[in-house]
Design an enzyme around this catalytic site. Structure first.
Site, mmCIF file in Angstrom:
data_model
loop_
_atom_site.group_PDB
_atom_site.id
_atom_site.type_symbol
_atom_site.label_atom_id
_atom_site.label_comp_id
_atom_site.label_asym_id
_atom_site.label_seq_id
_atom_site.Cartn_x
_atom_site.Cartn_y
_atom_site.Cartn_z
ATOM 1 N N ARG A 21 0.821 -1.208 -0.014
ATOM 2 C CA ARG A 21 0.033 0.111 -0.054
ATOM 3 C C ARG A 21 0.937 1.316 -0.152
ATOM 4 O O ARG A 21 1.787 1.292 0.656
ATOM 5 C CB ARG A 21 -0.956 0.091 1.378
ATOM 6 C CG ARG A 21 -2.033 -0.958 1.071
ATOM 7 C CD ARG A 21 -2.974 -0.647 -0.030
ATOM 8 N NE ARG A 21 -4.120 -1.617 -0.130
ATOM 9 C CZ ARG A 21 -4.177 -2.571 -0.763
ATOM 10 N NH1 ARG A 21 -3.251 -3.089 -1.333
ATOM 11 N NH2 ARG A 21 -5.321 -3.420 -0.838
ATOM 12 N N ASP A 52 5.022 -0.361 -6.646
ATOM 13 C CA ASP A 52 3.808 -0.595 -7.316
ATOM 14 C C ASP A 52 2.587 0.190 -6.947
ATOM 15 O O ASP A 52 1.335 -0.056 -7.469
ATOM 16 C CB ASP A 52 3.396 -2.097 -7.338
ATOM 17 C CG ASP A 52 2.292 -2.512 -8.187
ATOM 18 O OD1 ASP A 52 2.188 -2.332 -9.332
ATOM 19 O OD2 ASP A 52 1.419 -3.223 -7.765
ATOM 20 N N GLU A 112 -2.526 7.497 -5.052
ATOM 21 C CA GLU A 112 -2.737 7.055 -6.265
ATOM 22 C C GLU A 112 -4.139 7.142 -6.811
ATOM 23 O O GLU A 112 -4.689 6.923 -7.884
ATOM 24 C CB GLU A 112 -2.457 5.530 -6.319
ATOM 25 C CG GLU A 112 -3.160 4.691 -5.399
ATOM 26 C CD GLU A 112 -2.634 3.064 -5.345
ATOM 27 O OE1 GLU A 112 -3.465 2.463 -5.914
ATOM 28 O OE2 GLU A 112 -1.421 2.803 -5.192
ATOM 29 N N HIS A 164 0.056 -0.217 -9.777
ATOM 30 C CA HIS A 164 -0.766 -1.290 -8.745
ATOM 31 C C HIS A 164 -1.419 -2.351 -9.451
ATOM 32 O O HIS A 164 -2.402 -2.984 -9.445
ATOM 33 C CB HIS A 164 -1.961 -0.319 -8.249
ATOM 34 C CG HIS A 164 -2.550 -1.139 -6.765
ATOM 35 N ND1 HIS A 164 -2.807 -0.335 -5.647
ATOM 36 C CD2 HIS A 164 -2.632 -2.333 -6.429
ATOM 37 C CE1 HIS A 164 -3.277 -1.041 -4.792
ATOM 38 N NE2 HIS A 164 -3.011 -2.441 -5.198
#
Length: 334
Positions: free
Chosen positions: A233, A257, A262, A294
């Site tokens: 996260r 990632d 985001e 992600h």
């Protein structure tokens, strides 16, 4: 009954439709659930949300007022849902407690190797027929130290791969994982792990206690040539502090990632727009940083398990059953 699914990627749509076939109709939308899109759910008793949905007080109020009684989130994380409000409104909320941990663990290693061996830079060069090796030197990971923050299912899978590389293993978690200990992992304090690890990978959930787990002080403890990977996260890392350390020339590489801001960016095409997030814009300019959107979970195996579990959660709700996936107790159906 027709179920409304928000935030469905094009690759997911046929899988979701096939999974619900023979059970209920499903309407798939590519828009994400937030304050602006929540009114679309009016008249739908059951909706399904994606990991980047915003399920705060206003959204939940809108859903409840429109007749929604059950939310089936297609992810393991649920830090985007105000569970207290959902419970007060009598909404049933379920998540996916488990899916392939290998999808995320393998992708975390993909990021680690990409920054270590300068894969993105090398690929960009060869597209221009530039075959020099200058600036592409990486290092062997065998014999170096992997630090794993969070040794649950995904952390364990990451550890097994690290063991295969022949790395020394350090772990940090609230409880030791016997499988990791059997592989030779030594559990230590977080500060010791940060100071000794050559490669640090994050596999803990985002909770109030783990918000900015890797902040300015933690970053300063890390080796100047460390590799940092986050496939869990975005909020686990203080991104502004990370940018400051990168500007100082620290770290061999950083693979991300996820990103703490985001929402409203990831999973969307922003290529023709001006992105106003100065922190992200600065982050992606560093040559030793790789940012992906992600996608660590995004394998056919993992997505298939997520969808199958989501269908099961819906069927459990309709039958009045409760499983380990339920975050807010089943409320009476109207």
């Amino acid at each position: 009954m027709e179920i409304l699914a928000f935030g469905v990627q094009s690759d997911e749509k046929p899988l979701i439709e096939k999974a619900f076939e023979g059970h209920h109709d499903v309407r798939c939308l590519d828009v994400f659930l937030n304050e602006d899109t929540a009114p679309i759910a009016a008249g739908y008793e059951i909706i399904s949300s994606s990991v980047n949905a915003t399920l705060d007080n206003r959204v939940l109020q809108t859903l409840a007022a429109g007749g929604t009684r059950m939310i089936a989130q297609r992810s393991t994380g649920f830090n985007n849902i105000d569970l207290r409000v959902a419970e007060r409104l009598g909404l049933t909320v379920a998540r996916v407690s488990y899916y392939s941990p290998y999808s995320v663990a393998e992708f975390a290693w993909t990021l680690a190797m990409a920054v270590n061996r300068r894969i993105v830079r090398a690929s960009n060069r060869t597209r221009d027929f530039d075959f020099r090796l200058d600036g592409l030197m990486g290092r062997d990971l065998r014999g170096r130290t992997a630090g794993v923050l969070g040794t649950g299912k995904i952390g364990e899978a990451f550890t097994r791969i690290a063991h295969g590389f022949g790395m020394r293993l350090l772990g940090w978690d609230v409880a030791e994982n016997p499988a990791c200990v059997e592989l030779g992992m030594k559990y230590v304090a977080k500060d010791e792990l940060l100071a000794e690890a050559d490669l640090i990978s994050l596999h803990v959930p985002l909770l109030p206690a783990t918000q900015h787990l890797i902040g300015a002080q933690a970053l300063r403890m890390m080796k100047d040539d460390a590799i940092l990977v986050n496939s869990s996260r975005g909020g686990l890392i203080d991104t502004d502090a990370l940018v400051g350390e990168l500007r100082a020339g620290r770290f061999t590489g950083v693979g991300l990632d996820v990103y703490e801001a985001e929402a409203g960016l990831f999973f969307l095409d922003k290529s023709l727009e001006v992105v106003e997030d100065d922190t992200l814009a600065r982050l992606v300019t560093f040559p030793n940083v790789v940012v992906t959107s992600h996608q660590a979970y995004y394998t056919a195996d993992a997505v298939g398990q997520i969808i199958d579990t989501t269908v099961g959660n819906v069927l459990d709700y309709l039958a009045g059953r409760r499983s380990e996936n339920v975050l807010v107790p089943v409320a009476g159906r109207s």
